[in-house]
Enzyme design. Structure first.
Site, mmCIF file in Angstrom:
data_model
loop_
_atom_site.group_PDB
_atom_site.id
_atom_site.type_symbol
_atom_site.label_atom_id
_atom_site.label_comp_id
_atom_site.label_asym_id
_atom_site.label_seq_id
_atom_site.Cartn_x
_atom_site.Cartn_y
_atom_site.Cartn_z
ATOM 1 N N HIS A 34 2.043 4.042 8.954
ATOM 2 C CA HIS A 34 2.701 2.745 9.155
ATOM 3 C C HIS A 34 4.073 2.719 8.476
ATOM 4 O O HIS A 34 5.012 2.105 8.986
ATOM 5 C CB HIS A 34 1.802 1.575 8.717
ATOM 6 N N SER B 56 0.826 -1.212 0.000
ATOM 7 C CA SER B 56 0.000 0.000 0.000
ATOM 8 C C SER B 56 0.856 1.256 0.000
ATOM 9 O O SER B 56 0.522 2.238 -0.651
ATOM 10 C CB SER B 56 -0.968 -0.008 1.183
ATOM 11 N N GLU B 57 1.984 1.249 0.722
ATOM 12 C CA GLU B 57 2.898 2.387 0.695
ATOM 13 C C GLU B 57 4.356 1.945 0.802
ATOM 14 O O GLU B 57 4.658 0.951 1.459
ATOM 15 C CB GLU B 57 2.631 3.374 1.840
ATOM 16 N N THR B 58 5.223 2.714 0.153
ATOM 17 C CA THR B 58 6.668 2.574 0.304
ATOM 18 C C THR B 58 7.239 3.938 0.684
ATOM 19 O O THR B 58 6.838 4.957 0.122
ATOM 20 C CB THR B 58 7.313 2.063 -0.999
#
Length: 293
Positions: A79, A50-52
C-alpha cells in the site's frame, strides 16, 4: 530554532481507496537521500501509521524505496508503494506509465493504469503449516469447522510471508477474536508479516482481514503484499481460474476503512509467473515531523 532538529514533510496518502473512500493510509517522504535508518524509524514512529515509504535516488531503477513500520524496517509494502507511485504520478514526477523501484530485497516493476498504481510481486512459494493448525485456529478464536472444507491454512510468500486462513463466511470473518500475543508468537516462528484471513462469501472475489502484531500492526485496512499471495491461493489452491481478482479489506475493522486491492496474475502454462497488485492512492493531508538531526 534548535539547529540539532530537522523538519521533515510527510505526505499522507490513502492507498487502495474503494470508490474514492476508505483505503489504507501510508506516509510518503520524498527526497529522503540524506536520512539515516535511525531518522527513518524516528519519523515512522512519529507518523504512527503501519508503514511509511522513504523515496530516494537509485543508481539502477527510477526510485529507491525504503519502508519502515513504527518498530522496524521491512522489505516491501504494497500500500505504501501504491501510495508513493500514485503521488509521484499526480505531482508530475513520473512521466511514463512504466516505472521501477529498488528495495533492500531487489528491484520490482511498477505499472500505472489511469490513476491506479500496480506493483510487481514474485511467483508464489507455498509452505505447509498444517502441523500448527490448532495453534493458528486458537490464535483467531476459530474452530476447524469455521474453515472452508478442503482448503488448507497455508503460508504463501510473493516477497513477504503471510499465513492465509480461509473461513466459510463473512460472519465468521467479522466476529473473529484475535489473540495478538499468540499471533505474534506464530509470526516470529515463521518470520511472517502476519495473518491474512479471508472469505469468498462476498460481492468481491474475497473479503479479508490482516493481523500483523509482530510489526506493530494489530489490524490493517489494505495490504497489497498479502493480497498478492491471496490471489495466488485463489488460483492455485481453490482453482478459481481467473487472471484478475478484486480483494476487499478493512470492512470489518473496529473503525471500518474499506479498501479495494486489484491483483493481476501473469500465467504461463497454467503456472503463476509473477503478479501485479495495486489500486488507487488519494492524498489525504501533509504532516511536518520534527526529528533529531
Amino acid at each position: 530554532m534548535d539547529n540539532s532538529k530537522k523538519i521533515i514533510k510527510v505526505q499522507i496518502l490513502n492507498a487502495f481507496a474503494e470508490n474514492g473512500k476508505g483505503g489504507n493510509a501510508a506516509g510518503v517522504v520524498l527526497n529522503a537521500d540524506e536520512l539515516t535508518a535511525k531518522n527513518k524509524l524516528e519519523i515512522s514512529k512519529k507518523v504512527g501509521l503501519s508503514e511509511t515509504a522513504f523515496v530516494s535516488k537509485s543508481k539502477t531503477e527510477d526510485f529507491k524505496l525504503d519502508f519502515f513500520t513504527p518498530t522496524k524496517q521491512i522489505a516491501h509494502c504494497g500500500h505504501a508503494t501504491v501510495a508513493t507511485f500514485s503521488y509521484l504520478k499526480q505531482i508530475g514526477a513520473l512521466k511514463n506509465d512504466s516505472s521501477s523501484k529498488e528495495t533492500i530485497d531487489g528491484k520490482r516493476k511498477i505499472e500505472i493504469i489511469g490513476d491506479l498504481a500496480f506493483m510487481e510481486q514474485l511467483a508464489p512459494k507455498y509452505t505447509d503449516v498444517s502441523h500448527k493448525e490448532s495453534v493458528i485456529l486458537k490464535s483467531l478464536g476459530l474452530k476447524k469447522t469455521d474453515l472452508i472444507p478442503n482448503a488448507p491454512i497455508q503460508l504463501v510468500n510473493t516477497g513477504n510471508s503471510f499465513i492465509l486462513v480461509p473461513v466459510k463466511s463473512n460472519e465468521i470473518l467479522k466476529n473473529m477474536i484475535p489473540d495478538f500475543d499468540l499471533i505474534r508468537e506464530v509470526s516470529d516462528e515463521f518470520d511472517l508479516i502476519g495473518y491474512y484471513v479471508f472469505s469468498i462469501d462476498t460481492e468481491y472475489d474475497a473479503t479479508s482481514r490482516m493481523f500483523g502484531p509482530r510489526y506493530g500492526i494489530l489490524e490493517e485496512s489494505g495490504t497489497g503484499m498479502a493480497a498478492g499471495p491471496l490471489g495466488c491461493y485463489l488460483f492455485d489452491i481453490l482453482k478459481i481460474k481467473k487472471k484478475s481478482f478484486n480483494i476487499q479489506q478493512g470492512k470489518y475493522m473496529k473503525e471500518p476503512s474499506p479498501s479495494l486491492i486489484i491483483v493481476k496474475l501473469q500465467i504461463d502454462n497454467e503456472k503463476i509467473k509473477d503478479l501485479m497488485a495495486g489500486g488507487k492512492g488519494i492524498l489525504n493531508k501533509q504532516l511536518e515531523v520534527e526529528i533529531n538531526d
